[in-house]
Design a protein around this motif. Sequence first.
Motif, PDB file in Angstrom:
ATOM      1  N   GLU A 210       2.259   2.960   6.551  1.00  0.00           N
ATOM      2  CA  GLU A 210       2.845   2.349   5.894  1.00  0.00           C
ATOM      3  C   GLU A 210       2.747   0.941   4.724  1.00  0.00           C
ATOM      4  O   GLU A 210       2.736   0.771   3.204  1.00  0.00           O
ATOM      5  CB  GLU A 210       4.566   1.877   6.097  1.00  0.00           C
ATOM      6  N   GLN A 211       2.050  -0.368   5.773  1.00  0.00           N
ATOM      7  CA  GLN A 211       1.363  -1.155   5.394  1.00  0.00           C
ATOM      8  C   GLN A 211       0.429  -1.082   3.852  1.00  0.00           C
ATOM      9  O   GLN A 211       0.442  -1.440   2.869  1.00  0.00           O
ATOM     10  CB  GLN A 211       1.459  -2.276   6.563  1.00  0.00           C
ATOM     11  N   THR A 212      -0.410  -0.169   4.873  1.00  0.00           N
ATOM     12  CA  THR A 212      -1.815  -0.438   3.959  1.00  0.00           C
ATOM     13  C   THR A 212      -1.019   0.761   2.379  1.00  0.00           C
ATOM     14  O   THR A 212      -1.529   0.160   1.734  1.00  0.00           O
ATOM     15  CB  THR A 212      -2.440   0.435   4.427  1.00  0.00           C
TER      16      THR A 212
ATOM     17  N   GLN B  34       0.754  -1.994   0.630  1.00  0.00           N
ATOM     18  CA  GLN B  34      -0.646  -2.759  -0.803  1.00  0.00           C
ATOM     19  C   GLN B  34      -1.466  -2.159  -1.491  1.00  0.00           C
ATOM     20  O   GLN B  34      -1.550  -2.011  -2.277  1.00  0.00           O
ATOM     21  CB  GLN B  34      -1.423  -3.467   1.027  1.00  0.00           C
TER      22      GLN B  34
END
Length: 426
Positions: free
Chosen positions: A96-98, A101
């Motif tokens: 999710e974070q990637t 980003q």
Amino acid sequence: MVELKIFRTEKERVLKGYQKRNLKQEQIDLVDQILHLDTERKKTQAELDQILSQSNHLAKEIGELFKSGNAQEANAKKTAVADLKEKSKQLELLLEQTMAQINELQLQLPNVPNTVVPHGKTAEDNEVYFSSSRPLPVLAENALPHWELAKKYKLFDMELGVKITGSGFILYRNKGARLQRALINFFLDEAVKAGYEEIIPPLLVNEDSARGTGQLPDKEGQMYYAEKDDLYLIPTAEVPVTNIYRDVILKEDQLGAKLCGYTPCFRREAGSYGAHVKGLNRVHQFDKIEIVRIEHPDKSYAALDEMLEHVKSLLEKLELPYRILRLCGGDMGFASALTYDFEVWSAAQERWLEVSSVSNFETFQSHRMKLRFKNEKGESIHPHTLNGSALALARIVASILENHQTEDGIRIPQALIPYTCFEKIN
RNA sequence: GGAGGAAUGGCAGAGUGGUUGAACGCGGCGGUCUUGAAAACCGUUGACUGUAACAGGUCCGGGGGUUCGAAUCCCUCUUCCUCCGCCA
């Protein structure tokens, strides 16, 4: 936004294009960062998928064990699943974070300019692509700018606009109001004759729509916002009309859609002031007829040329001198791959006024909006979206008033007389 | 604004905890038959991601939760329908 696929497969073209836009090196470096994050993402995804696959299998086995009454073995497997679940939660978070980003970086990168876009930083570097053959009118000594003409003939009232709303809001009256209505009908009729389907869209849009055509996040300050209902007043009909196609999968034969829409347009124009915004030059509310097309990638540039011809014909019929600019990389809009601006001559102000901007967005909008079509092979492909003004009213009115003023009044161009039902403003 | 009901593939519509990515039908595509077409019959038919290709993964309005396992149970948001109120 620019598709990841384009970064992956056409990196060289992308970098060349971005140089034309005069992007800072750190912005250009985002391309590599995105590609790096993308491979990270794939790795994480693969890992996660494997774990999910295992746990799916186990869950199935557990079900079968329970069915056959083997509760003990089933319970043993439950702990194994719990472990996998723990891992998958972590990976999901990472994924999710990637992706967030990547998305954030992607939003910072503008569309890749077409090869014909000239290098350059500012409006100075735009290339004059075409000039109408009509000579610039030579006005009499006592010729007036349009805001003086408006007072003389009681066509519109800026003070009343200020009283009722605020500066930049115009109250048109008498023949000024009728001229406005005539132009709207004229432009719509011309568009319909040219094969465009007429649309009357909502004037307020939700956040998804504003995002779909790219007004959000970068042009947030340009729009009026109705906080209580979380809705935006449209800055152009492009927003509601193009969003018809948000999240849509077309069949190939549905491409070539031509739509036109008349709407008032609302723009905050925060920070504008001074002589260049005088009169109708820049206002918070103006009327505009917009044309929108959805095209097969192979046909979009032919469609763009056709749109130019359409706008040219309008200006010819209004008997106004105009020119077409091919915008340079630095002056182009964020979402556009190629943009032509139309400017008409404002005879008393002795300056050019932008009255239309015609752009091909290629897949930038369609990717963002998830608009696709299926080709014969069944592949999903993003079509190209295009739009242009045909035309924006306030400045056209300014130009008509100034260019067609005579000793004894303002002459209405032939083509418009059936719409105004008067031949002269005096 | 108040009360109730609903949301499933292109459409219509089953499915209330375990081979359900999803029955049946219509539509679409391919084929058989036919001089051709229709009818009939047979087969096929969602999206996204991923792979050289397989495999794998995600998605039953959106988001969150319970569970070894959710279209199915719980919470929440949105939208639509019905009734009442208000209204150009």
